[in-house]
Design a protein around this motif. Sequence first.
Motif, PDB file in Angstrom:
ATOM      1  N   GLY A 147      -4.464   0.077   4.199  1.00 37.25           N
ATOM      2  CA  GLY A 147      -3.147   0.415   4.734  1.00 37.25           C
ATOM      3  C   GLY A 147      -3.244   1.371   5.908  1.00 37.25           C
ATOM      4  O   GLY A 147      -3.973   1.119   6.872  1.00 37.25           O
ATOM      5  N   ASP A 148      -2.537   2.500   5.816  1.00 33.61           N
ATOM      6  CA  ASP A 148      -2.525   3.472   6.916  1.00 33.61           C
ATOM      7  C   ASP A 148      -3.354   4.709   6.582  1.00 33.61           C
ATOM      8  O   ASP A 148      -3.105   5.799   7.112  1.00 33.61           O
ATOM      9  CB  ASP A 148      -1.084   3.885   7.248  1.00 33.61           C
ATOM     10  CG  ASP A 148      -0.306   2.750   7.900  1.00 33.61           C
ATOM     11  OD1 ASP A 148      -0.901   1.671   8.120  1.00 33.61           O
ATOM     12  OD2 ASP A 148       0.892   2.937   8.174  1.00 33.61           O
ATOM     13  N   THR A 149      -4.330   4.562   5.690  1.00 29.07           N
ATOM     14  CA  THR A 149      -5.222   5.689   5.380  1.00 29.07           C
ATOM     15  C   THR A 149      -6.364   5.753   6.384  1.00 29.07           C
ATOM     16  O   THR A 149      -6.679   6.825   6.899  1.00 29.07           O
ATOM     17  CB  THR A 149      -5.775   5.547   3.944  1.00 29.07           C
ATOM     18  OG1 THR A 149      -4.659   5.605   3.042  1.00 29.07           O
ATOM     19  CG2 THR A 149      -6.761   6.657   3.612  1.00 29.07           C
ATOM     20  N   GLY A 176      -1.523  11.127   1.353  1.00 31.86           N
ATOM     21  CA  GLY A 176      -1.743  11.883   2.591  1.00 31.86           C
ATOM     22  C   GLY A 176      -0.810  11.382   3.675  1.00 31.86           C
ATOM     23  O   GLY A 176       0.159  12.033   4.042  1.00 31.86           O
ATOM     24  N   HIS A 177      -1.067  10.152   4.161  1.00 25.11           N
ATOM     25  CA  HIS A 177      -0.160   9.514   5.125  1.00 25.11           C
ATOM     26  C   HIS A 177       1.246   9.472   4.516  1.00 25.11           C
ATOM     27  O   HIS A 177       2.218   9.910   5.118  1.00 25.11           O
ATOM     28  CB  HIS A 177      -0.678   8.117   5.443  1.00 25.11           C
ATOM     29  CG  HIS A 177       0.238   7.301   6.291  1.00 25.11           C
ATOM     30  ND1 HIS A 177       0.483   7.586   7.611  1.00 25.11           N
ATOM     31  CD2 HIS A 177       0.984   6.196   6.001  1.00 25.11           C
ATOM     32  CE1 HIS A 177       1.345   6.693   8.099  1.00 25.11           C
ATOM     33  NE2 HIS A 177       1.661   5.835   7.139  1.00 25.11           N
ATOM     34  N   THR A 178       1.331   8.945   3.288  1.00 25.39           N
ATOM     35  CA  THR A 178       2.504   9.134   2.418  1.00 25.39           C
ATOM     36  C   THR A 178       1.970   9.548   1.054  1.00 25.39           C
ATOM     37  O   THR A 178       0.787   9.332   0.761  1.00 25.39           O
ATOM     38  CB  THR A 178       3.326   7.829   2.241  1.00 25.39           C
ATOM     39  OG1 THR A 178       2.508   6.876   1.545  1.00 25.39           O
ATOM     40  CG2 THR A 178       3.798   7.267   3.567  1.00 25.39           C
ATOM     41  N   THR A 228       0.815  -1.223   0.000  1.00 29.09           N
ATOM     42  CA  THR A 228       0.000   0.000   0.000  1.00 29.09           C
ATOM     43  C   THR A 228       0.846   1.269   0.000  1.00 29.09           C
ATOM     44  O   THR A 228       0.456   2.275  -0.576  1.00 29.09           O
ATOM     45  CB  THR A 228      -0.960   0.055   1.211  1.00 29.09           C
ATOM     46  OG1 THR A 228      -0.187   0.060   2.426  1.00 29.09           O
ATOM     47  CG2 THR A 228      -1.922  -1.117   1.223  1.00 29.09           C
ATOM     48  N   HIS A 229       2.011   1.213   0.675  1.00 32.32           N
ATOM     49  CA  HIS A 229       2.908   2.395   0.710  1.00 32.32           C
ATOM     50  C   HIS A 229       4.278   1.972   1.211  1.00 32.32           C
ATOM     51  O   HIS A 229       4.462   0.857   1.678  1.00 32.32           O
ATOM     52  CB  HIS A 229       2.307   3.518   1.555  1.00 32.32           C
ATOM     53  CG  HIS A 229       2.186   3.221   3.019  1.00 32.32           C
ATOM     54  ND1 HIS A 229       1.364   2.243   3.519  1.00 32.32           N
ATOM     55  CD2 HIS A 229       2.790   3.773   4.103  1.00 32.32           C
ATOM     56  CE1 HIS A 229       1.441   2.220   4.844  1.00 32.32           C
ATOM     57  NE2 HIS A 229       2.310   3.136   5.227  1.00 32.32           N
ATOM     58  N   HIS A 230       5.236   2.886   1.115  1.00 28.61           N
ATOM     59  CA  HIS A 230       6.641   2.495   1.246  1.00 28.61           C
ATOM     60  C   HIS A 230       7.147   2.258   2.655  1.00 28.61           C
ATOM     61  O   HIS A 230       8.256   1.738   2.834  1.00 28.61           O
ATOM     62  CB  HIS A 230       7.529   3.556   0.571  1.00 28.61           C
ATOM     63  CG  HIS A 230       7.561   4.882   1.285  1.00 28.61           C
ATOM     64  ND1 HIS A 230       8.428   5.150   2.318  1.00 28.61           N
ATOM     65  CD2 HIS A 230       6.825   6.012   1.125  1.00 28.61           C
ATOM     66  CE1 HIS A 230       8.234   6.400   2.749  1.00 28.61           C
ATOM     67  NE2 HIS A 230       7.268   6.946   2.043  1.00 28.61           N
ATOM     68  N   HIS A 231       6.405   2.605   3.704  1.00 27.86           N
ATOM     69  CA  HIS A 231       6.954   2.513   5.063  1.00 27.86           C
ATOM     70  C   HIS A 231       7.504   1.123   5.381  1.00 27.86           C
ATOM     71  O   HIS A 231       6.920   0.109   4.976  1.00 27.86           O
ATOM     72  CB  HIS A 231       5.897   2.913   6.093  1.00 27.86           C
ATOM     73  CG  HIS A 231       5.729   4.403   6.210  1.00 27.86           C
ATOM     74  ND1 HIS A 231       4.596   4.997   6.725  1.00 27.86           N
ATOM     75  CD2 HIS A 231       6.561   5.426   5.865  1.00 27.86           C
ATOM     76  CE1 HIS A 231       4.743   6.323   6.699  1.00 27.86           C
ATOM     77  NE2 HIS A 231       5.917   6.606   6.169  1.00 27.86           N
ATOM     78  N   PHE A 232       8.622   1.113   6.169  1.00 28.59           N
ATOM     79  CA  PHE A 232       9.333  -0.144   6.458  1.00 28.59           C
ATOM     80  C   PHE A 232       8.425  -1.187   7.112  1.00 28.59           C
ATOM     81  O   PHE A 232       8.565  -2.381   6.863  1.00 28.59           O
ATOM     82  CB  PHE A 232      10.547   0.130   7.362  1.00 28.59           C
ATOM     83  CG  PHE A 232      10.164   0.451   8.790  1.00 28.59           C
ATOM     84  CD1 PHE A 232       9.816   1.742   9.158  1.00 28.59           C
ATOM     85  CD2 PHE A 232      10.132  -0.542   9.757  1.00 28.59           C
ATOM     86  CE1 PHE A 232       9.441   2.033  10.458  1.00 28.59           C
ATOM     87  CE2 PHE A 232       9.753  -0.256  11.072  1.00 28.59           C
ATOM     88  CZ  PHE A 232       9.402   1.039  11.417  1.00 28.59           C
ATOM     89  N   ASP A 233       7.489  -0.740   7.945  1.00 35.30           N
ATOM     90  CA  ASP A 233       6.639  -1.712   8.645  1.00 35.30           C
ATOM     91  C   ASP A 233       5.547  -2.284   7.728  1.00 35.30           C
ATOM     92  O   ASP A 233       4.679  -3.051   8.171  1.00 35.30           O
ATOM     93  CB  ASP A 233       6.035  -1.112   9.928  1.00 35.30           C
ATOM     94  CG  ASP A 233       5.215   0.145   9.656  1.00 35.30           C
ATOM     95  OD1 ASP A 233       5.631   0.958   8.816  1.00 35.30           O
ATOM     96  OD2 ASP A 233       4.150   0.304  10.284  1.00 35.30           O
ATOM     97  N   HIS A 234       5.602  -1.918   6.449  1.00 39.26           N
ATOM     98  CA  HIS A 234       4.696  -2.495   5.441  1.00 39.26           C
ATOM     99  C   HIS A 234       5.471  -3.198   4.319  1.00 39.26           C
ATOM    100  O   HIS A 234       4.864  -3.825   3.463  1.00 39.26           O
ATOM    101  CB  HIS A 234       3.804  -1.405   4.842  1.00 39.26           C
ATOM    102  CG  HIS A 234       2.867  -0.806   5.856  1.00 39.26           C
ATOM    103  ND1 HIS A 234       1.518  -1.063   5.885  1.00 39.26           N
ATOM    104  CD2 HIS A 234       3.111   0.004   6.911  1.00 39.26           C
ATOM    105  CE1 HIS A 234       0.964  -0.428   6.910  1.00 39.26           C
ATOM    106  NE2 HIS A 234       1.905   0.230   7.544  1.00 39.26           N
ATOM    107  N   THR A 235       6.802  -3.049   4.329  1.00 37.72           N
ATOM    108  CA  THR A 235       7.592  -3.544   3.191  1.00 37.72           C
ATOM    109  C   THR A 235       8.827  -4.384   3.570  1.00 37.72           C
ATOM    110  O   THR A 235       9.379  -5.065   2.712  1.00 37.72           O
ATOM    111  CB  THR A 235       8.111  -2.356   2.344  1.00 37.72           C
ATOM    112  OG1 THR A 235       8.818  -1.454   3.207  1.00 37.72           O
ATOM    113  CG2 THR A 235       6.973  -1.610   1.667  1.00 37.72           C
TER     114      THR A 235
HETATM  115 ZN   LIG Z   1       2.706   3.952   7.233  1.00 38.55          ZN
END
Ligand SMILES: [Zn+2]
Length: 259
Positions: A135-137, A116-118, A57-64
């Motif tokens: 994701g984090d939306t 927004g979040h990223t 969903t987005h690049h943050h480390f805790d998602h990738t």
């Molecule tokens: Zn995030």
Amino acid sequence: MKISSIPAGFDTGMNNLMWVINSINDHSVTIIDPGYTKPVLEYLEANALTVKNILITHHHFDHTDGVEALLEIDSSIPVYGPENSPFKLITHPLTEDDTIFLENINATFKVIEVPGHTMDHISFYCEEHNICFVGDTVFGAGAGALFEGTADIFWSSIQKIINLPPQTSLYYGHDYTLENLTFACTIEKQNNAIKQRIQHCKKIRQNKDFNGYSTVELECQTNPFWRCHIEEVKMSCEQYAGKALNSTLEVFTVIRGWR
Ligand SMILES: [Zn+2]
């Protein structure tokens, strides 16, 4: 459709939930936002599963962070994610309204851009099964932190999720639901749907389970970020900000700064 969560980071307060969709035909899975290597590999081994495709969903480390280890096991796994992402391991870049058909789970997902979040954040929406991985939306009664976008960009993104059919199930990347509901209660003291949801969430946590998903309808009733048009929400925010608020965007901006 069988959807399961792999929890991680509950000892550090990150409260991540990684999502797994099982194939109906074999032992393969689609995995969404595999941010932690060890819990993912342990889950796959314990259930004798192999990963067929990865959605990001987005690049943050805790998602990738777990993607690399999965590609080491099988380098041919397609990694679907946002086209404008700084995350380098995406093999199938996606933009607004793109659709992907995942044969192993027999499902088509449409991409909804939700910056927004990223700024690289996307959601995966499957109309046929009424599910959306946000994701984090969106969180339970909450919203992601505003790390890269502005409040008005994030506000527009959240509108896209609000406008999905009410019965759509939303699967989020973190379980902060109880904390968010406690905050929601301070903004809307008269809202019985929030009080009921708190009781329900407490029961789930007592059973050592997680509050990782809800529906568009329930968020409409209980999520303060989605209720900026409600008079009591506006009044609480005006009191907190110490000034009159003249639009739902202004109310949203105050809530985001408050929580
Ligand atoms: Zn995030």
